[in-house]
Design an enzyme around this catalytic site. Structure first.
Site, mmCIF file in Angstrom:
data_model
loop_
_atom_site.group_PDB
_atom_site.id
_atom_site.type_symbol
_atom_site.label_atom_id
_atom_site.label_comp_id
_atom_site.label_asym_id
_atom_site.label_seq_id
_atom_site.Cartn_x
_atom_site.Cartn_y
_atom_site.Cartn_z
ATOM 1 N N ASP A 232 12.957 11.324 -6.524
ATOM 2 C CA ASP A 232 13.591 11.673 -7.963
ATOM 3 C C ASP A 232 13.957 13.065 -8.136
ATOM 4 O OD1 ASP A 232 14.116 10.962 -10.797
ATOM 5 O OD2 ASP A 232 12.250 12.360 -11.070
ATOM 6 N N ASP B 165 8.277 11.436 -10.973
ATOM 7 C CA ASP B 165 7.282 11.932 -12.087
ATOM 8 C C ASP B 165 7.223 10.908 -13.190
ATOM 9 O OD1 ASP B 165 9.834 12.561 -12.729
ATOM 10 O OD2 ASP B 165 9.297 13.585 -14.460
ATOM 11 N N ASP C 198 14.881 15.169 -11.513
ATOM 12 C CA ASP C 198 14.356 15.743 -12.703
ATOM 13 C C ASP C 198 12.799 15.748 -12.936
ATOM 14 O OD1 ASP C 198 16.836 17.109 -13.928
ATOM 15 O OD2 ASP C 198 17.467 15.117 -14.321
#
Length: 219
Positions: free
Chosen positions: A12, A168, A14
């Protein structure tokens, strides 16, 4: 570090590689305020990070008339574009990616960002040449649909069973589950450790150096 379990590692962006969670939260809140809409708190705004932008706006302020959501997207983009040049990679990201690339792993990005947004970010971070493939939310289905991972593995000729998704948010880990890939969480981004743990990732890292160490020993 000989490859033990994986050939393709998908990140991922961001909150996983880029330290952008707080900025995204602030921009979502500013967009809602601009339009006189209910302003989500930090936890509510952080929860939708990783989703495609239109989906994120509907999730963070549900129940609005449909006409409001395109305006939310527009105001979010306005605020984000005033701040994104100041964003930086988490400490250790560049070294980790360089190490993995030198060891011969295929590296990819699966992100809720738009193609224009990801290309801007990759260019600013000088990482355009690091990744073998990337997939953005305006090119296919949004997380947690498995399409991003399915398309990346097909493009690179890889086996989903030897693919690792690192993110995250629960959206990242649920996408891995849905695709049949393995997942690793990081809890220095948008979602908490307990939220990530509920999806049974192989590991949850508290920092990029800790993630790097785990990958050296287990990937």
């Amino acid at each position: 570090m000989p490859r033990k379990n994986f050939d393709l590692i998908v990140f991922d962006w961001d909150g996983t590689l880029m330290d952008s969670t707080a900025t995204i939260v602030a921009c979502i809140q500013a967009a809602a305020k601009d339009l006189g809409l209910p302003v989500p708190d930090d936890k509510q705004a952080a929860y939708v990070i990783g989703l495609a932008l239109p989906d994120a706006m509907q999730a963070v302020i549900p129940g609005l008339e449909p006409k409001h959501y395109p305006h939310m997207v527009e105001r979010y983009r306005y605020h984000y574009l005033t701040k994104d040049k100041g964003l930086t990679l988490f400490d250790g990201v560049r070294e980790m990616l360089s190490d993995l690339a030198q060891e011969g792993y295929f590296l990819a990005v699966a992100t809720g960002k738009s193609r224009v947004g990801l290309n801007r970010a990759l260019d600013a971070a000088n990482l355009l040449s690091v990744f073998d493939a990337t997939r953005c939310a305006d090119e296919t289905f949004s997380k947690p649909h498995p399409a991003m991972l399915q398309e990346l593995t097909r493009e690179l000729g890889q086996d989903m069973r030897r693919t690792l998704m690192i993110g995250d948010t629960t959206h990242d880990l649920q996408m891995a589950v849905n695709a049949g890939a393995s997942g690793v969480g990081v809890h220095y981004g948008a979602h908490s450790g307990p939220e990530l743990e509920a999806l049974n990732p192989l590991f949850i890292a508290s920092s990029v150096p800790e993630l790097h160490t785990w990958l050296r020993e287990n990937a």
